[in-house]
Design a protein around this motif. Structure first.
Motif, PDB file in Angstrom:
ATOM      1  N   GLY A   1       0.840  -1.248  -0.149  1.00  0.00           N
ATOM      2  CA  GLY A   1      -0.016  -0.048   0.022  1.00  0.00           C
ATOM      3  C   GLY A   1       0.766   1.065   0.099  1.00  0.00           C
ATOM      4  N   MET A   2       2.069   1.369   0.779  1.00  0.00           N
ATOM      5  CA  MET A   2       2.899   2.445   0.901  1.00  0.00           C
ATOM      6  C   MET A   2       3.565   2.518  -0.431  1.00  0.00           C
ATOM      7  SD  MET A   2       3.598   5.115   2.742  1.00  0.00           S
ATOM      8  CE  MET A   2       4.788   6.022   2.386  1.00  0.00           C
ATOM      9  N   TYR A   3       3.907   1.582  -1.069  1.00  0.00           N
ATOM     10  CA  TYR A   3       4.523   1.569  -2.351  1.00  0.00           C
ATOM     11  C   TYR A   3       3.874   2.067  -3.463  1.00  0.00           C
ATOM     12  CZ  TYR A   3       7.154  -0.413  -6.550  1.00  0.00           C
ATOM     13  OH  TYR A   3       8.091  -0.475  -7.470  1.00  0.00           O
ATOM     14  N   ASP A   4       2.427   1.605  -3.518  1.00  0.00           N
ATOM     15  CA  ASP A   4       1.557   2.034  -4.489  1.00  0.00           C
ATOM     16  C   ASP A   4       1.207   3.514  -4.192  1.00  0.00           C
ATOM     17  OD1 ASP A   4       1.297  -0.605  -5.533  1.00  0.00           O
ATOM     18  OD2 ASP A   4      -0.540  -0.999  -4.614  1.00  0.00           O
ATOM     19  N   TYR A   5       1.177   3.910  -3.137  1.00  0.00           N
ATOM     20  CA  TYR A   5       0.905   5.353  -2.583  1.00  0.00           C
ATOM     21  C   TYR A   5       2.150   6.224  -3.169  1.00  0.00           C
ATOM     22  CZ  TYR A   5       0.325   9.744   0.093  1.00  0.00           C
ATOM     23  OH  TYR A   5       0.160  10.837   0.692  1.00  0.00           O
ATOM     24  N   CYS A   6       3.314   5.894  -3.165  1.00  0.00           N
ATOM     25  CA  CYS A   6       4.355   6.504  -3.736  1.00  0.00           C
ATOM     26  C   CYS A   6       4.557   6.805  -5.169  1.00  0.00           C
ATOM     27  CB  CYS A   6       5.619   5.806  -3.095  1.00  0.00           C
ATOM     28  SG  CYS A   6       6.107   6.004  -1.409  1.00  0.00           S
ATOM     29  N   LYS A   7       4.055   5.446  -5.642  1.00  0.00           N
ATOM     30  CA  LYS A   7       4.040   5.410  -7.181  1.00  0.00           C
ATOM     31  C   LYS A   7       2.947   6.324  -7.727  1.00  0.00           C
ATOM     32  CE  LYS A   7       5.337   2.232  -9.687  1.00  0.00           C
ATOM     33  NZ  LYS A   7       6.521   1.736 -10.273  1.00  0.00           N
ATOM     34  N   LYS A   8       1.774   6.492  -7.117  1.00  0.00           N
ATOM     35  CA  LYS A   8       0.701   7.177  -7.405  1.00  0.00           C
ATOM     36  C   LYS A   8       1.068   8.682  -7.369  1.00  0.00           C
ATOM     37  CE  LYS A   8      -3.793   8.483  -5.724  1.00  0.00           C
ATOM     38  NZ  LYS A   8      -4.633   8.336  -4.325  1.00  0.00           N
ATOM     39  N   ASN A   9       1.834   8.891  -6.230  1.00  0.00           N
ATOM     40  CA  ASN A   9       2.201  10.520  -5.833  1.00  0.00           C
ATOM     41  C   ASN A   9       3.472  10.858  -6.666  1.00  0.00           C
ATOM     42  OD1 ASN A   9       0.248  11.749  -4.082  1.00  0.00           O
ATOM     43  ND2 ASN A   9       0.216   9.620  -3.143  1.00  0.00           N
ATOM     44  N   THR A  10       3.884  10.001  -7.483  1.00  0.00           N
ATOM     45  CA  THR A  10       5.303  10.285  -8.252  1.00  0.00           C
ATOM     46  C   THR A  10       6.470  10.440  -7.374  1.00  0.00           C
ATOM     47  OG1 THR A  10       4.574  12.573  -8.762  1.00  0.00           O
ATOM     48  CG2 THR A  10       3.945  11.007 -10.379  1.00  0.00           C
ATOM     49  N   VAL A  11       6.374   9.500  -6.261  1.00  0.00           N
ATOM     50  CA  VAL A  11       7.737   9.684  -5.442  1.00  0.00           C
ATOM     51  C   VAL A  11       8.771   8.709  -6.140  1.00  0.00           C
ATOM     52  CG1 VAL A  11       8.729   9.093  -3.143  1.00  0.00           C
ATOM     53  CG2 VAL A  11       6.234  10.387  -3.456  1.00  0.00           C
ATOM     54  N   LYS A  12       9.739   9.180  -6.582  1.00  0.00           N
ATOM     55  CA  LYS A  12      10.728   8.331  -7.184  1.00  0.00           C
ATOM     56  C   LYS A  12      11.212   7.302  -6.047  1.00  0.00           C
ATOM     57  CE  LYS A  12      15.270   8.656  -9.474  1.00  0.00           C
ATOM     58  NZ  LYS A  12      16.422   9.644  -9.880  1.00  0.00           N
ATOM     59  N   ILE A  13      11.273   6.084  -6.718  1.00  0.00           N
ATOM     60  CA  ILE A  13      11.563   4.642  -5.764  1.00  0.00           C
ATOM     61  C   ILE A  13      13.275   4.812  -6.273  1.00  0.00           C
ATOM     62  CG2 ILE A  13      11.643   2.368  -5.574  1.00  0.00           C
ATOM     63  CD1 ILE A  13       9.149   3.849  -4.995  1.00  0.00           C
ATOM     64  N   HIS A  14      13.917   4.493  -5.220  1.00  0.00           N
ATOM     65  CA  HIS A  14      15.705   4.397  -5.125  1.00  0.00           C
ATOM     66  C   HIS A  14      15.854   3.449  -6.243  1.00  0.00           C
ATOM     67  CE1 HIS A  14      19.695   3.466  -4.347  1.00  0.00           C
ATOM     68  NE2 HIS A  14      19.598   4.798  -3.557  1.00  0.00           N
ATOM     69  N   PRO A  15      16.839   3.657  -7.089  1.00  0.00           N
ATOM     70  CA  PRO A  15      17.210   2.899  -8.261  1.00  0.00           C
ATOM     71  C   PRO A  15      17.516   1.233  -7.677  1.00  0.00           C
ATOM     72  CG  PRO A  15      18.395   4.654  -8.411  1.00  0.00           C
ATOM     73  CD  PRO A  15      17.562   4.673  -7.270  1.00  0.00           C
ATOM     74  N   ASN A  16      18.126   1.300  -6.520  1.00  0.00           N
ATOM     75  CA  ASN A  16      18.590  -0.089  -5.998  1.00  0.00           C
ATOM     76  C   ASN A  16      17.416  -0.695  -4.918  1.00  0.00           C
ATOM     77  OD1 ASN A  16      21.051  -0.030  -7.331  1.00  0.00           O
ATOM     78  ND2 ASN A  16      22.000   1.188  -5.931  1.00  0.00           N
ATOM     79  N   GLY A  17      16.531  -0.001  -4.778  1.00  0.00           N
ATOM     80  CA  GLY A  17      15.421  -0.173  -3.588  1.00  0.00           C
ATOM     81  C   GLY A  17      14.042  -0.629  -4.333  1.00  0.00           C
TER      82      GLY A  17
END
Length: 117
Positions: free
Chosen positions: A73-89
């Motif tokens: 859910g937190m991951y989806d929230y970040c993607k929905k809000n265009t929060v960049k995921i760390h390239p190694n994470g």
């Protein structure tokens, strides 16, 4: 008896840090705006920041591991809000039995969100 831990991380610019974490769903804690200090909260998680204007983000090793009961859910929230995921994470199950993903804030503080699977 120990009850909680509140990390204190460096920030170069309070407005930038506040905006980044607001986009993650964190809110400022309290009504008082302290000069050079920021306190934020989301659910039961609290993080404090101290101003360090001369911080070199390439030399910052600040890290926080945040345990959650809904990492997807937190991951989806970040993607929905265009929060960049760390390239190694990216979101994945780690050998130690947690599902995790990681973000890097504007000051290179690493945030890892994890859930025991």
């Amino acid at each position: 008896m120990l009850k909680s831990i509140i990390p204190k991380l460096p920030m170069r610019n309070k407005a930038t840090t506040k905006a980044y974490y607001h986009n993650l769903g964190f809110k400022q804690l309290g009504e008082t705006d302290y000069d050079g200090y920021l306190m934020i909260k989301k659910d039961d998680i609290e993080i404090h920041f101290f101003e360090f204007k001369d911080l070199d983000p390439n030399q910052n090793y600040g890290q926080v591991y945040i345990r959650t009961n809904d990492v997807e859910g937190m991951y989806d929230y970040c993607k929905k809000n265009t929060v960049k995921i760390h390239p190694n994470g990216p979101l994945e199950i780690k050998p130690w039995g947690t599902k995790e993903f990681a973000l890097m804030d504007p000051d290179s503080n690493l945030l890892t969100f994890g859930q025991i699977v």
